[in-house]
Design an enzyme around this catalytic site. Sequence first.
Site, PDB file in Angstrom:
ATOM      1  N   SER A 237      43.770  19.753  44.944  1.00 39.90           N
ATOM      2  CA  SER A 237      43.982  18.674  43.960  1.00 39.90           C
ATOM      3  C   SER A 237      45.456  18.296  43.843  1.00 39.90           C
ATOM      4  CB  SER A 237      43.409  19.054  42.596  1.00 39.90           C
ATOM      5  OG  SER A 237      43.874  20.319  42.183  1.00 39.90           O
ATOM      6  N   HIS A 267      36.828  24.441  45.499  1.00 41.04           N
ATOM      7  CA  HIS A 267      38.005  24.281  44.614  1.00 41.04           C
ATOM      8  C   HIS A 267      37.492  24.271  43.166  1.00 41.04           C
ATOM      9  CE1 HIS A 267      41.967  23.330  43.366  1.00 41.04           C
ATOM     10  NE2 HIS A 267      42.007  22.046  43.607  1.00 41.04           N
ATOM     11  N   HIS A 314      40.427  33.739  47.410  1.00 40.75           N
ATOM     12  CA  HIS A 314      41.474  32.736  47.218  1.00 40.75           C
ATOM     13  C   HIS A 314      42.247  32.544  48.507  1.00 40.75           C
ATOM     14  CE1 HIS A 314      44.761  30.484  45.396  1.00 40.75           C
ATOM     15  NE2 HIS A 314      43.887  30.182  44.466  1.00 40.75           N
ATOM     16  N   ARG A 323      44.896  34.363  35.653  1.00 37.99           N
ATOM     17  CA  ARG A 323      44.177  33.410  34.801  1.00 37.99           C
ATOM     18  C   ARG A 323      42.797  33.976  34.448  1.00 37.99           C
ATOM     19  NH1 ARG A 323      44.480  28.317  38.736  1.00 37.99           N
ATOM     20  NH2 ARG A 323      43.683  29.956  40.106  1.00 37.99           N
ATOM     21  N   ASP A 369      37.965  30.746  38.150  1.00 35.73           N
ATOM     22  CA  ASP A 369      36.640  30.188  37.865  1.00 35.73           C
ATOM     23  C   ASP A 369      35.575  31.245  37.575  1.00 35.73           C
ATOM     24  OD1 ASP A 369      37.490  27.486  38.303  1.00 35.73           O
ATOM     25  OD2 ASP A 369      37.602  27.989  40.427  1.00 35.73           O
TER      26      ASP A 369
HETATM   27  N1  AMX Z   1      32.155  34.693  49.288  1.00 35.84           N
HETATM   28  C1  AMX Z   1      31.728  34.720  50.578  1.00 35.84           C
HETATM   29  N2  AMX Z   1      32.536  34.523  51.625  1.00 35.84           N
HETATM   30  C2  AMX Z   1      33.839  34.319  51.369  1.00 35.84           C
HETATM   31  C3  AMX Z   1      34.359  34.313  50.066  1.00 35.84           C
HETATM   32  C4  AMX Z   1      33.460  34.491  48.999  1.00 35.84           C
HETATM   33  N3  AMX Z   1      33.847  34.436  47.735  1.00 35.84           N
HETATM   34  N4  AMX Z   1      35.690  34.086  50.136  1.00 35.84           N
HETATM   35  C5  AMX Z   1      35.996  33.953  51.451  1.00 35.84           C
HETATM   36  N5  AMX Z   1      34.871  34.085  52.182  1.00 35.84           N
HETATM   37  C6  AMX Z   1      34.737  33.965  53.634  1.00 35.84           C
HETATM   38  C7  AMX Z   1      35.169  32.581  54.089  1.00 35.84           C
HETATM   39  O1  AMX Z   1      34.120  31.627  53.909  1.00 35.84           O
HETATM   40  C8  AMX Z   1      35.529  32.845  55.552  1.00 35.84           C
HETATM   41  O2  AMX Z   1      34.321  32.947  56.265  1.00 35.84           O
HETATM   42  P1  AMX Z   1      34.209  32.445  57.788  1.00 35.84           P
HETATM   43  O3  AMX Z   1      35.256  33.201  58.540  1.00 35.84           O
HETATM   44  O4  AMX Z   1      32.810  32.787  58.148  1.00 35.84           O
HETATM   45  O5  AMX Z   1      34.471  30.977  57.756  1.00 35.84           O
HETATM   46  C9  AMX Z   1      36.157  34.231  55.477  1.00 35.84           C
HETATM   47  O6  AMX Z   1      35.631  34.846  54.289  1.00 35.84           O
HETATM   48  C10 AMX Z   1      37.666  34.229  55.409  1.00 35.84           C
HETATM   49  O7  AMX Z   1      38.073  33.416  54.330  1.00 35.84           O
HETATM   50  P2  AMX Z   1      39.451  33.677  53.554  1.00 35.84           P
HETATM   51  O8  AMX Z   1      40.547  33.454  54.542  1.00 35.84           O
HETATM   52  O9  AMX Z   1      39.392  34.945  52.819  1.00 35.84           O
HETATM   53  O10 AMX Z   1      39.409  32.527  52.470  1.00 35.84           O
HETATM   54  P3  AMX Z   1      39.793  30.958  52.635  1.00 35.84           P
HETATM   55  O11 AMX Z   1      41.247  30.840  52.427  1.00 35.84           O
HETATM   56  O12 AMX Z   1      39.210  30.381  53.869  1.00 35.84           O
HETATM   57  O13 AMX Z   1      38.998  30.319  51.410  1.00 35.84           O
HETATM   58  C11 AMX Z   1      38.241  30.140  49.178  1.00 35.84           C
HETATM   59  C12 AMX Z   1      39.411  30.498  50.086  1.00 35.84           C
HETATM   60  C13 AMX Z   1      38.696  30.144  47.745  1.00 35.84           C
HETATM   61  C14 AMX Z   1      37.771  28.729  49.531  1.00 35.84           C
HETATM   62  C15 AMX Z   1      37.111  31.177  49.416  1.00 35.84           C
HETATM   63  O14 AMX Z   1      37.549  32.452  49.009  1.00 35.84           O
HETATM   64  C16 AMX Z   1      35.806  30.819  48.730  1.00 35.84           C
HETATM   65  O15 AMX Z   1      35.019  30.061  49.282  1.00 35.84           O
HETATM   66  N6  AMX Z   1      35.558  31.343  47.462  1.00 35.84           N
HETATM   67  C17 AMX Z   1      34.398  31.013  46.714  1.00 35.84           C
HETATM   68  C18 AMX Z   1      34.566  29.642  46.055  1.00 35.84           C
HETATM   69  C19 AMX Z   1      35.590  29.710  44.944  1.00 35.84           C
HETATM   70  O16 AMX Z   1      35.538  30.563  44.082  1.00 35.84           O
HETATM   71  N7  AMX Z   1      36.505  28.728  44.925  1.00 35.84           N
HETATM   72  C20 AMX Z   1      37.497  28.594  43.864  1.00 35.84           C
HETATM   73  C21 AMX Z   1      38.910  28.946  44.274  1.00 35.84           C
HETATM   74  C22 AMX Z   1      39.885  28.720  43.155  1.00 35.84           C
HETATM   75  C23 AMX Z   1      40.027  27.274  42.842  1.00 35.84           C
HETATM   76  O17 AMX Z   1      40.514  26.489  43.628  1.00 35.84           O
HETATM   77  N8  AMX Z   1      39.579  26.827  41.696  1.00 35.84           N
END
Ligand code: AMX
Length: 432
Positions: A237, A267, A314, A323, A369
């Site tokens: 964002s 996000h 994250h 947070r 979140d």
């Molecule tokens: N559950 C399941 N799998 C997850 C995960 C979770 N909470 N967090 C990361 N992973 C997976 C990724 O999808 C990725 O899988 P892949 O290799 O098969 O594609 C792998 O683990 C490596 O990812 P990463 O490097 O640890 O994370 P990232 O930087 O790619 O993504 C984020 C970060 C936040 C998008 C991810 O942790 C996620 O999807 N979390 C759940 C959604 C969430 O809570 N989002 C909110 C974040 C905060 C915000 O912006 N408000």
Amino acid sequence: MEKFSAKALPIAADLKAFIKEHGDKKLGEYTIAQTYQGMKGIVGLVTETSKLDPEEGIRFRGYSIPELREKLPKAPKGFEPLPEGIFYLMLMGELPTKEDVMNVSNSWARRAIVPKHVFDTLDHLPKNTHPMTMLSIGVMALQTESEFAKAYQKGINKKNYWEYVYEDAMTLIARLPRVAAYIYRKKYHNDHHIEPNPKLDWAANFAHMLGYETLDVRRLMRLYLTIHADHEGGNVSAHTTHLVGSALSDPYLSFAAGLNGLAGPLHGLANQEVINWIIEMQKQIGKELPTKDEIATYIKKTLEDGKVVPGYGHAVLRKTDPRFSAQQDFYKRYIKQDNMCDIVAMIYEVAPPILEGTGKIKNPWPNVDAHSGALLMHYGIKEFEYYTVLFGVSRALGVMASLIWDRVLGLPIERPGSITIAGLKKKVGVAV
Ligand code: AMX
């Protein structure tokens, strides 16, 4: 505005001289993997308002969340900071006095009248429009009021861009809670709208317009709107708002773009996803308060189904999000017992080792979140599809403060390079 320009203009001049002298120094190197993995770790932005440390979490102008909860001015009988204060801190780079916060609050109250056509626009949307889509459209409808867009059409000196962006940013923040509350009351309370009360602070007035008058909801809203405000420059964002603003799209256009990024489930939409996921767990297990073993099984099933565990992980953070901790503290201080918050606490015990066990998730700890929805549910704000709108109202504070800085620093249009797969292979001598 005078106080801000006295502070910002010398910094802008100093930055020009700094870049002239040191602009050719190297900041780092990056790999092919980084280019493919969301540019993580590549420093390509300058953002003044806050800085994220992977181990410690966010600091706003050097202050951590616990420090801000202590040091920022509070409402009478309030224990949580007023969001006006964090906006002032991010914009000015120094802690506000009570009077500074009052001035921001009064300025926003004076600017808060939303033109009728914005409500008319929202009234014409289909009933099933998602609240985040409505918010984005509401902000786009507000764009008719952009002083920057009008001034640019007339022709202005680029040195003065920031003054109009400042005006727009302040007016947009002032009007946003009214638009957001209108969406809530339209969608969930049969169009029974509540007039603003200009005597209340920004967060309390928002709670009032949503229809919640208790001291505890005001407290929660002040904390919520403070801690979601900013998370340095690279998140979707903040980066989107900055990027779109770099084309000299006005603050309304830029912020609406940022909101559309916030509406993504990885996000800001994660706060709605968390509650949805917990409710689904309760349904599947058939209990309001599942055991830790049952929660563990549900988490494993989520992973097996190829889905993410919302609220965990994250892109930058590598520890529990402060947070999240601030919200846990809020629960312990003001609520004390609530099943949904207890489930959140149990997930916090159970999920990290399971996520760590996958061997690929870089951060197994909760983000902001993971907790916010449970607090809102406790106070009766149960329409979880709406939660990201609250996040969006708060996020305006950080991204608008940043946008003002972008223009005062004279930052140019953003235009990173890109490469094809064949181009990458050629670079490292792999035959295509
Ligand atoms: N559950 C399941 N799998 C997850 C995960 C979770 N909470 N967090 C990361 N992973 C997976 C990724 O999808 C990725 O899988 P892949 O290799 O098969 O594609 C792998 O683990 C490596 O990812 P990463 O490097 O640890 O994370 P990232 O930087 O790619 O993504 C984020 C970060 C936040 C998008 C991810 O942790 C996620 O999807 N979390 C759940 C959604 C969430 O809570 N989002 C909110 C974040 C905060 C915000 O912006 N408000």
